[in-house]
Scaffold this active site. Structure first.
Site, PDB file in Angstrom:
ATOM      1  N   GLY A  10       0.819  -1.212   0.000  1.00  0.00           N
ATOM      2  CA  GLY A  10       0.000   0.000   0.000  1.00  0.00           C
ATOM      3  C   GLY A  10       0.849   1.256   0.000  1.00  0.00           C
ATOM      4  O   GLY A  10       1.986   1.259   0.462  1.00  0.00           O
ATOM      5  N   GLY A 113       5.878  -3.139   3.714  1.00  0.00           N
ATOM      6  CA  GLY A 113       5.418  -3.635   5.004  1.00  0.00           C
ATOM      7  C   GLY A 113       5.742  -5.096   5.201  1.00  0.00           C
ATOM      8  O   GLY A 113       6.617  -5.660   4.526  1.00  0.00           O
ATOM      9  N   ILE A 137       1.507   2.421   7.596  1.00  0.00           N
ATOM     10  CA  ILE A 137       0.841   3.395   8.458  1.00  0.00           C
ATOM     11  C   ILE A 137       0.372   2.726   9.747  1.00  0.00           C
ATOM     12  O   ILE A 137       0.094   3.399  10.736  1.00  0.00           O
ATOM     13  CB  ILE A 137      -0.357   4.066   7.757  1.00  0.00           C
ATOM     14  CG1 ILE A 137      -1.468   3.055   7.471  1.00  0.00           C
ATOM     15  CG2 ILE A 137       0.075   4.799   6.500  1.00  0.00           C
ATOM     16  CD1 ILE A 137      -2.770   3.693   7.001  1.00  0.00           C
ATOM     17  N   ASP A 138       0.285   1.376   9.739  1.00  0.00           N
ATOM     18  CA  ASP A 138      -0.246   0.649  10.898  1.00  0.00           C
ATOM     19  C   ASP A 138       0.717   0.617  12.085  1.00  0.00           C
ATOM     20  O   ASP A 138       0.302   0.317  13.204  1.00  0.00           O
ATOM     21  CB  ASP A 138      -0.596  -0.787  10.504  1.00  0.00           C
ATOM     22  CG  ASP A 138      -1.559  -0.846   9.339  1.00  0.00           C
ATOM     23  OD1 ASP A 138      -2.448   0.021   9.273  1.00  0.00           O
ATOM     24  OD2 ASP A 138      -1.435  -1.751   8.500  1.00  0.00           O
ATOM     25  N   GLU A 233     -10.336  -0.833  12.618  1.00  0.00           N
ATOM     26  CA  GLU A 233     -10.980  -1.735  11.662  1.00  0.00           C
ATOM     27  C   GLU A 233     -10.817  -3.206  12.035  1.00  0.00           C
ATOM     28  O   GLU A 233     -11.654  -4.036  11.704  1.00  0.00           O
ATOM     29  CB  GLU A 233     -10.408  -1.514  10.258  1.00  0.00           C
ATOM     30  CG  GLU A 233      -8.908  -1.838  10.152  1.00  0.00           C
ATOM     31  CD  GLU A 233      -8.341  -1.602   8.761  1.00  0.00           C
ATOM     32  OE1 GLU A 233      -9.107  -1.176   7.874  1.00  0.00           O
ATOM     33  OE2 GLU A 233      -7.126  -1.843   8.568  1.00  0.00           O
ATOM     34  N   HIS A 280      -8.939   5.285   3.001  1.00  0.00           N
ATOM     35  CA  HIS A 280      -7.677   5.650   2.357  1.00  0.00           C
ATOM     36  C   HIS A 280      -7.303   7.120   2.507  1.00  0.00           C
ATOM     37  O   HIS A 280      -6.218   7.524   2.068  1.00  0.00           O
ATOM     38  CB  HIS A 280      -7.729   5.256   0.880  1.00  0.00           C
ATOM     39  CG  HIS A 280      -7.611   3.781   0.665  1.00  0.00           C
ATOM     40  ND1 HIS A 280      -8.677   2.930   0.857  1.00  0.00           N
ATOM     41  CD2 HIS A 280      -6.557   3.005   0.337  1.00  0.00           C
ATOM     42  CE1 HIS A 280      -8.288   1.685   0.621  1.00  0.00           C
ATOM     43  NE2 HIS A 280      -7.017   1.700   0.311  1.00  0.00           N
ATOM     44  N   ARG A 283      -4.032   7.260   4.102  1.00  0.00           N
ATOM     45  CA  ARG A 283      -2.840   6.935   3.311  1.00  0.00           C
ATOM     46  C   ARG A 283      -2.392   8.094   2.427  1.00  0.00           C
ATOM     47  O   ARG A 283      -1.254   8.125   1.971  1.00  0.00           O
ATOM     48  CB  ARG A 283      -3.115   5.731   2.410  1.00  0.00           C
ATOM     49  CG  ARG A 283      -3.298   4.416   3.129  1.00  0.00           C
ATOM     50  CD  ARG A 283      -3.297   3.285   2.114  1.00  0.00           C
ATOM     51  NE  ARG A 283      -3.453   1.991   2.736  1.00  0.00           N
ATOM     52  CZ  ARG A 283      -2.482   1.300   3.309  1.00  0.00           C
ATOM     53  NH1 ARG A 283      -1.258   1.803   3.322  1.00  0.00           N
ATOM     54  NH2 ARG A 283      -2.695   0.119   3.845  1.00  0.00           N
TER      55      ARG A 283
END
Length: 356
Positions: A10, A113, A137-138, A233, A280, A283
């Site tokens: 991503g 990632g 981003i996690d 989520e 998104h 992101r």
């Protein structure tokens, strides 16, 4: 010496900062940089690449996304093989090796990632000189205390909460904001604290909707007629179910828990409740100054590792210092929020309900 770089998985704020750091540091060492387009796919014949010089990266640090493009669906999608090790088709590995040999590339920097780094590890085990740069981003990679993109994602959550707070107060509503994070609650927890959320629901802490409703009613009794809820989520419902959505090709992804929570809260409290999924938005957009600096530092360190021929390693950030660990140490080890940790303690201390 010529090195390659690609972005995989991503997109994420700060990717261009990494490219800027790689190209700048490589140029100082007299090294050339080849950027492969659209992730690992750019490695396959006919290779899709561009030579990157310092003038090509002027002004890109402020840009979101990546000038090289990226994808999370490709021929390099790894599958579980023997002993649960991730494998890639041997023909794909062979074609990759041929591309790097034809372009005389001595090191390949993979910015990605957990999944992308798993692919990078397989390539390294196949004899390809790989350096990893953690990107998500996690913020859920165990081998690094922070990943670039996380701060930008949290800032997006904070901005959304700031905006939604005014409409929640105006209409005396409960607002449920669903954020990304997969199976980790870092974005939800940090964004909830910084954005002044009243309730934060994360995967690491089992929550009870009756207790959430009781918190809302208690606020109501004290004259606080609006409530802000942040839910990750990947948080499970009290019955243990994860909420997912079907995508094309019958694949599924996390998402939709915000709507479910909003419906149940409305039933339990009788209050008008609305759900907002940021998706998104987290992101995209310009990276924060922290992500720009961290991305550039990661890029510089990756070049130093390549120049020193320390392959099979991933850049890591610990205690404000950028170092490295083996890629093997980094993949498949998710870093989750500690339910007894200091950040959770901070949330509870300032009155945030975690639903338990």
């Amino acid at each position: 010496m010529r090195i390659g770089i690609l972005n995989s998985g991503g997109d994420c704020p700060g990717l261009n900062a990494v490219i800027h750091g790689v190209v700048g540091a490589a140029s100082k060492l007299g090294m050339e940089v080849i950027g492969f387009r659209d992730g690992f796919e750019g490695l396959l014949p006919p290779a899709d690449y561009v030579q990157l010089d310092p003038e090509d990266t002027v002004g890109i640090m402020k840009l979101g996304g990546t000038i090289l493009g990226t994808t999370n669906k490709s021929h390099f999608a790894s599958r579980l093989g023997t002993d649960d090790l991730k494998e890639i088709a041997e023909q794909v590995v062979t074609l990759t090796r041929e591309t790097l040999r034809e372009l005389d590339i001595c090191a390949l920097i993979v910015v990605g990632g957990d999944g992308s780094l798993g692919t990078a590890l397989h390539l390294y085990n196949a004899g390809i000189p790989v350096i990893g740069v953690p990107k998500t981003i996690d913020n859920d990679l165990q081998a690094t205390a922070m990943t670039f993109g996380f701060d930008s994602a949290v800032s997006c959550v904070v901005d959304a909460l700031d905006r939604l707070h005014t409409t929640a107060v105006s209409h005396k509503r409960v607002m449920v904001v669903e954020v990304m994070g997969r199976s980790a609650g870092w974005i939800a927890l940090w964004g909830g604290i910084a954005g002044g959320a009243n309730i934060v629901l994360i995967p690491e802490i089992e929550f009870n909707l009756e207790k959430v409703a009781a918190c809302i009613k208690e606020r109501e009794s004290k004259g606080n007629h609006s409530t802000m809820i942040v839910v990750a989520e990947g948080a499970s419902l009290p019955d243990g179910d994860l909420i997912t959505k079907d995508e094309c090709g019958n694949s599924v992804r996390l998402g939709g828990i915000g709507e479910v929570i909003a419906d149940r809260i409305s039933t339990l409290t009788g209050k008008e409740t609305r759900a907002c999924t940021l998706g998104h938005l987290q992101r995209g957009g310009e990276p924060t100054s922290l992500d720009r600096i961290l991305g550039a530092r990661f890029g510089v360190k990756a070049v130093e590792l390549a120049h020193g021929k320390r392959f099979g390693r991933m850049v890591s950030y610990q205690s404000y210092y950028v170092s490295s660990v083996t890629i093997e140490e980094a993949v498949d080890k998710v870093r989750k929020v500690d339910p007894e940790g200091q950040v959770v303690h901070t949330a509870r201390a300032i009155g945030i309900c975690l639903g338990d």
